[in-house]
Design a protein around this motif. Structure first.
Motif, PDB file in Angstrom:
ATOM      1  N   VAL A  95       0.853  -1.194   0.000  1.00 57.55           N
ATOM      2  CA  VAL A  95       0.000   0.000   0.000  1.00 57.55           C
ATOM      3  C   VAL A  95       0.885   1.238   0.000  1.00 57.55           C
ATOM      4  O   VAL A  95       1.743   1.393   0.890  1.00 57.55           O
ATOM      5  N   PRO A  96       0.681   2.070  -0.990  1.00 53.47           N
ATOM      6  CA  PRO A  96       1.534   3.268  -1.017  1.00 53.47           C
ATOM      7  C   PRO A  96       1.206   4.195   0.143  1.00 53.47           C
ATOM      8  O   PRO A  96       0.039   4.368   0.506  1.00 53.47           O
ATOM      9  N   LYS A  97       2.191   4.748   0.741  1.00 55.55           N
ATOM     10  CA  LYS A  97       1.993   5.653   1.856  1.00 55.55           C
ATOM     11  C   LYS A  97       1.465   7.003   1.353  1.00 55.55           C
ATOM     12  O   LYS A  97       1.928   7.503   0.323  1.00 55.55           O
ATOM     13  N   GLU A  98       0.422   7.514   2.102  1.00 54.61           N
ATOM     14  CA  GLU A  98      -0.195   8.781   1.698  1.00 54.61           C
ATOM     15  C   GLU A  98       0.666   9.948   2.165  1.00 54.61           C
ATOM     16  O   GLU A  98       1.228   9.922   3.268  1.00 54.61           O
ATOM     17  N   ASP A  99       0.705  10.936   1.310  1.00 54.35           N
ATOM     18  CA  ASP A  99       1.467  12.136   1.629  1.00 54.35           C
ATOM     19  C   ASP A  99       0.827  12.842   2.823  1.00 54.35           C
ATOM     20  O   ASP A  99      -0.398  13.072   2.832  1.00 54.35           O
ATOM     21  N   PRO A 100       1.536  13.177   3.864  1.00 55.45           N
ATOM     22  CA  PRO A 100       0.938  13.823   5.041  1.00 55.45           C
ATOM     23  C   PRO A 100       0.226  15.124   4.693  1.00 55.45           C
ATOM     24  O   PRO A 100      -0.816  15.448   5.274  1.00 55.45           O
ATOM     25  N   GLU A 101       0.744  15.857   3.751  1.00 58.65           N
ATOM     26  CA  GLU A 101       0.098  17.118   3.365  1.00 58.65           C
ATOM     27  C   GLU A 101      -1.264  16.859   2.737  1.00 58.65           C
ATOM     28  O   GLU A 101      -2.256  17.529   3.040  1.00 58.65           O
ATOM     29  N   ILE A 102      -1.313  15.815   1.873  1.00 57.77           N
ATOM     30  CA  ILE A 102      -2.592  15.470   1.230  1.00 57.77           C
ATOM     31  C   ILE A 102      -3.586  14.971   2.280  1.00 57.77           C
ATOM     32  O   ILE A 102      -4.779  15.314   2.257  1.00 57.77           O
ATOM     33  N   ALA A 103      -3.117  14.131   3.224  1.00 58.84           N
ATOM     34  CA  ALA A 103      -3.993  13.615   4.281  1.00 58.84           C
ATOM     35  C   ALA A 103      -4.535  14.767   5.132  1.00 58.84           C
ATOM     36  O   ALA A 103      -5.708  14.796   5.508  1.00 58.84           O
ATOM     37  N   LEU A 104      -3.689  15.747   5.437  1.00 58.26           N
ATOM     38  CA  LEU A 104      -4.124  16.886   6.225  1.00 58.26           C
ATOM     39  C   LEU A 104      -5.179  17.699   5.479  1.00 58.26           C
ATOM     40  O   LEU A 104      -6.192  18.124   6.052  1.00 58.26           O
ATOM     41  N   GLN A 105      -4.957  17.881   4.171  1.00 58.10           N
ATOM     42  CA  GLN A 105      -5.949  18.623   3.371  1.00 58.10           C
ATOM     43  C   GLN A 105      -7.266  17.862   3.291  1.00 58.10           C
ATOM     44  O   GLN A 105      -8.345  18.461   3.345  1.00 58.10           O
ATOM     45  N   ARG A 106      -7.162  16.538   3.165  1.00 67.88           N
ATOM     46  CA  ARG A 106      -8.385  15.738   3.110  1.00 67.88           C
ATOM     47  C   ARG A 106      -9.175  15.843   4.413  1.00 67.88           C
ATOM     48  O   ARG A 106     -10.392  16.001   4.422  1.00 67.88           O
ATOM     49  N   ILE A 107      -8.466  15.742   5.540  1.00 70.15           N
ATOM     50  CA  ILE A 107      -9.140  15.861   6.845  1.00 70.15           C
ATOM     51  C   ILE A 107      -9.747  17.251   7.010  1.00 70.15           C
ATOM     52  O   ILE A 107     -10.873  17.416   7.501  1.00 70.15           O
ATOM     53  N   LYS A 108      -9.004  18.254   6.576  1.00 69.08           N
ATOM     54  CA  LYS A 108      -9.507  19.630   6.675  1.00 69.08           C
ATOM     55  C   LYS A 108     -10.754  19.820   5.817  1.00 69.08           C
ATOM     56  O   LYS A 108     -11.738  20.449   6.233  1.00 69.08           O
ATOM     57  N   LYS A 109     -10.727  19.243   4.614  1.00 66.60           N
ATOM     58  CA  LYS A 109     -11.894  19.346   3.726  1.00 66.60           C
ATOM     59  C   LYS A 109     -13.104  18.634   4.322  1.00 66.60           C
ATOM     60  O   LYS A 109     -14.237  19.126   4.254  1.00 66.60           O
ATOM     61  N   LYS A 110     -12.873  17.477   4.927  1.00 65.85           N
ATOM     62  CA  LYS A 110     -13.969  16.732   5.551  1.00 65.85           C
ATOM     63  C   LYS A 110     -14.586  17.532   6.694  1.00 65.85           C
ATOM     64  O   LYS A 110     -15.810  17.586   6.856  1.00 65.85           O
ATOM     65  N   LYS A 111     -13.725  18.175   7.508  1.00 66.88           N
ATOM     66  CA  LYS A 111     -14.246  18.986   8.614  1.00 66.88           C
ATOM     67  C   LYS A 111     -15.048  20.172   8.088  1.00 66.88           C
ATOM     68  O   LYS A 111     -16.085  20.543   8.650  1.00 66.88           O
ATOM     69  N   GLN A 112     -14.551  20.774   6.983  1.00 68.79           N
ATOM     70  CA  GLN A 112     -15.298  21.890   6.401  1.00 68.79           C
ATOM     71  C   GLN A 112     -16.663  21.438   5.893  1.00 68.79           C
ATOM     72  O   GLN A 112     -17.678  22.129   6.067  1.00 68.79           O
ATOM     73  N   GLU A 113     -16.693  20.267   5.261  1.00 66.84           N
ATOM     74  CA  GLU A 113     -17.967  19.742   4.772  1.00 66.84           C
ATOM     75  C   GLU A 113     -18.926  19.470   5.937  1.00 66.84           C
ATOM     76  O   GLU A 113     -20.119  19.771   5.856  1.00 66.84           O
ATOM     77  N   GLU A 114     -18.399  18.892   7.020  1.00 64.88           N
ATOM     78  CA  GLU A 114     -19.260  18.639   8.188  1.00 64.88           C
ATOM     79  C   GLU A 114     -19.752  19.952   8.800  1.00 64.88           C
ATOM     80  O   GLU A 114     -20.909  20.062   9.210  1.00 64.88           O
ATOM     81  N   ALA A 115     -18.871  20.955   8.865  1.00 68.81           N
ATOM     82  CA  ALA A 115     -19.283  22.251   9.409  1.00 68.81           C
ATOM     83  C   ALA A 115     -20.350  22.892   8.524  1.00 68.81           C
ATOM     84  O   ALA A 115     -21.326  23.471   9.014  1.00 68.81           O
ATOM     85  N   GLU A 116     -20.184  22.784   7.205  1.00 67.75           N
ATOM     86  CA  GLU A 116     -21.179  23.343   6.276  1.00 67.75           C
ATOM     87  C   GLU A 116     -22.517  22.608   6.404  1.00 67.75           C
ATOM     88  O   GLU A 116     -23.595  23.227   6.382  1.00 67.75           O
ATOM     89  N   LYS A 117     -22.450  21.301   6.548  1.00 69.00           N
ATOM     90  CA  LYS A 117     -23.680  20.512   6.724  1.00 69.00           C
ATOM     91  C   LYS A 117     -24.402  20.899   8.001  1.00 69.00           C
ATOM     92  O   LYS A 117     -25.622  21.063   8.030  1.00 69.00           O
ATOM     93  N   LEU A 118     -23.611  21.059   9.097  1.00 70.95           N
ATOM     94  CA  LEU A 118     -24.200  21.475  10.365  1.00 70.95           C
ATOM     95  C   LEU A 118     -24.828  22.864  10.250  1.00 70.95           C
ATOM     96  O   LEU A 118     -25.916  23.128  10.783  1.00 70.95           O
ATOM     97  N   LYS A 119     -24.172  23.742   9.528  1.00 73.85           N
ATOM     98  CA  LYS A 119     -24.703  25.100   9.323  1.00 73.85           C
ATOM     99  C   LYS A 119     -26.018  25.060   8.559  1.00 73.85           C
ATOM    100  O   LYS A 119     -26.992  25.753   8.910  1.00 73.85           O
ATOM    101  N   GLN A 120     -26.079  24.231   7.495  1.00 73.35           N
ATOM    102  CA  GLN A 120     -27.301  24.108   6.705  1.00 73.35           C
ATOM    103  C   GLN A 120     -28.442  23.525   7.551  1.00 73.35           C
ATOM    104  O   GLN A 120     -29.591  23.946   7.444  1.00 73.35           O
TER     105      GLN A 120
END
Length: 306
Positions: A95-120
């Motif tokens: 399994v190729p190791k994920e780039d930490p920067e990409i993983a951080l951006q993915r987690i950040k994007k997921k949190k933003q989506e959850e925050a937007e959903k909660l706001k809606q």
């Protein structure tokens, strides 16, 4: 075939002639089945007829020795079928190791989506709450408007009833004042007429003066008055026991200036009908000599008024 390396584990050499092994195994099974079939057939052969001869017991000859029976050939043993070795295990690709920067951006994007959903969701809840508040406010306003309309209608009806009561009181007061005025006018007219008659009597005039009320009323005179009042009576009832008594005051001309009830019949309708008939009968009939009784009391029995 490659020899095993010194010091290493023994490895079964890979067979490259698998089809040959399969063919040999099928042939061995066929031979085995053939031998089994021959053995079963040999055991099921028809028995051989045997003939025996009886000899005298005194002759002791040895019986011929039976010929030796051939021994059955041993059944060939089937050769074991060699099983193909299992295929080597397939190793999963790393399994190729994920780039930490990409993983951080993915987690950040997921949190933003959850925050937007909660706001809606909060906005939707606020919208639904506002709609419910507006509906309740409209319902309350409607109830208040209906209650106000009812109160206004009740107030208008009360004012209308009060106005009708005032009008009735005013009409009753005006009627009473009119009756008093008419009574005063009749009394004045009666006094003037009596003065004229008295003056004429003092000068020796006779035949037109009113008779004293203390005398007895002429039966024919009373009957004539009742007959006229009867002709103006409008009343019907099956109870003939009703009787009402009235005192009638009249001028020398027979015009009625007063009606007073002495005894009621117990029926307001009958009493009102008698009073209306008396009022319609003015002027009343006179006596044969042209005179009248200033006051006379009459009994009106319903059975006589039919």
């Amino acid at each position: 075939m490659k020899p095993a390396t010194a010091g290493g584990p023994y490895k079964v050499p890979r067979q490259h002639d698998s089809w040959r092994s399969i063919t040999l195994a099928v042939a061995m099974h066929a031979v085995l089945l053939l031998f089994l079939w021959i053995g079963v057939s040999w055991q099921n052969n028809d028995p051989v007829e045997v003939q025996a001869e009886i000899w005298d017991m005194k002759v002791q000859e040895a019986a011929p020795t039976p010929p030796p029976q051939p021994e059955p050939e041993p059944e060939p043993q089937p050769q074991p079928v060699e099983k193909a070795p299992p295929p080597p295990p397939v190793e999963a690709p790393p399994v190729p190791k994920e780039d930490p920067e990409i993983a951080l951006q993915r987690i950040k994007k997921k949190k933003q989506e959850e925050a937007e959903k909660l706001k809606q969701e909060k906005l939707e809840q606020a919208r639904l709450q506002k709609e419910e508040d507006d509906r309740l406010a409209k319902l309350e306003a409607k109830k208040k408007a209906e209650q106000k309309a009812k109160d206004d209608a009740a107030q208008e009806q009360r004012e209308k009833d009060l106005a009708e009561q005032k009008a009735q009181k005013k009409a009753a007061a005006e009627k009473l004042a009119k009756e008093k005025a008419e009574k005063v006018a009749r009394e004045k007219a009666f006094a003037a007429e009596m003065s004229r008659i008295t003056g004429s009597a003092a000068k020796g005039s006779t035949g037109t003066a009113a008779q004293s009320t203390g005398g007895r009323v002429d039966g024919g005179y009373a009957a004539a008055i009742k007959a006229k009042i009867k002709s103006n009576l409008v009343y019907s009832s099956e109870d003939d026991s009703l009787t009402a008594s009235y005192v009638i005051t009249q001028l020398p001309t027979g015009e009625i200036i007063g009606v007073r009830k002495v005894k009621g019949s117990g029926s307001t309708a009958y009493d009102n009908a008698i009073e209306n008939a008396i009022a319609k009968s003015s002027p009343l009939p006179k006596k044969k000599d042209g005179t009248v009784e200033r006051e006379l009391t009459l009994d009106f029995k319903l059975k006589e008024m039919h």
